[in-house]
Structures are given as structure tokens and as C-alpha cells.
Motif scaffolding. Sequence first.
Motif, PDB file in Angstrom:
ATOM      1  N   LEU A  92      -0.918  -2.399 -11.530  1.00 49.80           N
ATOM      2  CA  LEU A  92      -2.039  -1.665 -10.952  1.00 49.80           C
ATOM      3  C   LEU A  92      -2.169  -0.355 -11.721  1.00 49.80           C
ATOM      4  O   LEU A  92      -1.210   0.431 -11.781  1.00 49.80           O
TER       5      LEU A  92
ATOM      6  N   TYR B 211      -1.695  -8.785  -3.865  1.00 51.74           N
ATOM      7  CA  TYR B 211      -1.797  -8.023  -5.109  1.00 51.74           C
ATOM      8  C   TYR B 211      -3.232  -8.036  -5.641  1.00 51.74           C
ATOM      9  O   TYR B 211      -3.753  -6.995  -6.043  1.00 51.74           O
TER      10      TYR B 211
ATOM     11  N   ARG C 247       0.828  -1.212   0.000  1.00 48.08           N
ATOM     12  CA  ARG C 247       0.000   0.000   0.000  1.00 48.08           C
ATOM     13  C   ARG C 247       0.864   1.264   0.000  1.00 48.08           C
ATOM     14  O   ARG C 247       0.539   2.249  -0.663  1.00 48.08           O
TER      15      ARG C 247
ATOM     16  N   ARG D 118       1.315   6.913  -6.687  1.00 52.27           N
ATOM     17  CA  ARG D 118       0.240   7.885  -6.971  1.00 52.27           C
ATOM     18  C   ARG D 118       0.701   9.321  -6.742  1.00 52.27           C
ATOM     19  O   ARG D 118       0.172  10.240  -7.345  1.00 52.27           O
TER      20      ARG D 118
ATOM     21  N   CYS E 138       3.779   1.556  -1.364  1.00 51.44           N
ATOM     22  CA  CYS E 138       4.282   1.698  -2.733  1.00 51.44           C
ATOM     23  C   CYS E 138       3.207   2.282  -3.645  1.00 51.44           C
ATOM     24  O   CYS E 138       3.512   3.128  -4.502  1.00 51.44           O
ATOM     25  N   VAL E 139       1.966   1.854  -3.466  1.00 54.57           N
ATOM     26  CA  VAL E 139       0.860   2.396  -4.262  1.00 54.57           C
ATOM     27  C   VAL E 139       0.725   3.897  -4.001  1.00 54.57           C
ATOM     28  O   VAL E 139       0.636   4.701  -4.940  1.00 54.57           O
ATOM     29  N   GLU E 140       0.730   4.281  -2.732  1.00 53.18           N
ATOM     30  CA  GLU E 140       0.625   5.704  -2.378  1.00 53.18           C
ATOM     31  C   GLU E 140       1.792   6.501  -2.950  1.00 53.18           C
ATOM     32  O   GLU E 140       1.606   7.598  -3.476  1.00 53.18           O
TER      33      GLU E 140
ATOM     34  N   LEU F 175      -3.165   3.324 -12.037  1.00 52.74           N
ATOM     35  CA  LEU F 175      -3.332   4.387 -11.046  1.00 52.74           C
ATOM     36  C   LEU F 175      -4.267   5.464 -11.563  1.00 52.74           C
ATOM     37  O   LEU F 175      -4.460   5.637 -12.726  1.00 52.74           O
TER      38      LEU F 175
ATOM     39  N   LEU G 111       1.677   0.966 -11.509  1.00 52.14           N
ATOM     40  CA  LEU G 111       2.673   0.380 -10.615  1.00 52.14           C
ATOM     41  C   LEU G 111       2.786  -1.085 -11.003  1.00 52.14           C
ATOM     42  O   LEU G 111       1.762  -1.779 -11.084  1.00 52.14           O
TER      43      LEU G 111
ATOM     44  N   PHE H  83      -4.294  -5.241  -8.270  1.00 43.48           N
ATOM     45  CA  PHE H  83      -3.310  -5.523  -9.309  1.00 43.48           C
ATOM     46  C   PHE H  83      -3.872  -6.587 -10.246  1.00 43.48           C
ATOM     47  O   PHE H  83      -4.595  -7.485  -9.818  1.00 43.48           O
TER      48      PHE H  83
END
Length: 165
Positions: free
Chosen positions: A163, A137, A107, A114, A109-111, A165, A122, A142
Amino acid sequence: MDMVIRAALPAEYAELGEITARAYLTDGHLDFNEADPYLDVLRDVAGRAARAEVLVAVREERLLGGVTFAAPGSPLADIAAPDEAEFRMLAVAHEARGQGAGEALVRACVERARSLEGVTGLVLSTQRSMAGAHRIYARLGFVRTPERDWAPIEGLTLLTYRLKL
């Protein structure tokens, strides 16, 4: 006490390197033995931190695990397109598994992805044997991208996910 996700500190590099190497070695994800040179790569957190962002999960000053986040253009990105970020070497200490550290690191890494201007996705590479990570994932949205699967060495095909974004 809550888990904290933050940048790895130089004093934590050796411990995180050992957590990462042990996760790959003892989980049987690769046909390693203690002399395998890839273990040195997994243990080289300082080298990764010099070329990408290394994040850790910490609870009560205890290191639970970590991940390497490669922004666009990072030399550590293996499969990312110019408008994608990538993460690698997600690992959680055996005694810390099941506490949400792996998902919290993904999470983060996702933030982070973004927050970067112009980043549309991602991506990551994973092994077939990493079923626990695959569940994370999928839960986070993902999608498998089999057209991007690749083999860094003969006999080891890595599965890829993205994923949007």
C-alpha cells in the motif's frame, strides 16, 4: 459495543498465540500437524511483542484476533524496504470472523504506518489460500507486487502486497 484495537497485553499473549496457531492450522494454510515447529513461532506472541508491536481486536473484553506490526528496522520485517513498514500474522478467531476484526486490524496497521516519519509504504506477505484476507487488502487499496513474492521454505511461495502511503 464497539470493537477496540489496542496493544496486546501480556495476559493476552497465550490466547492470541492460540488464535493465531489455530487460524493457520485449521484453515489449512500450511501443511501443519500438531508437531510442526512453526506452530511454536505462531504461538510466541511474547517474542513478537519484544521485537515489534502486537495489536489486538477486542469487543466486550473478548479477544477477537491480532496482528504483528513491524516498523522499519524491525527484525520481524521479512520484505520491507528501509522506508516501509510491514505487518504479519494477521489472525481472527473462527467464532469472530465476519465481524470486521480483520479489516479493523489492517486499518490500524495502515494508520500506524502513516504516523511514522519517512514511511512511504506498508507491505505484507500472504498465502494463495488466504482469499478472505486478499479481499480486505484489495478493498483497502493494497496492490499485488509479484516481483517481491518469495519462498521462506521450499514449496511455499508467499504473495506480496504493498500500500503506497
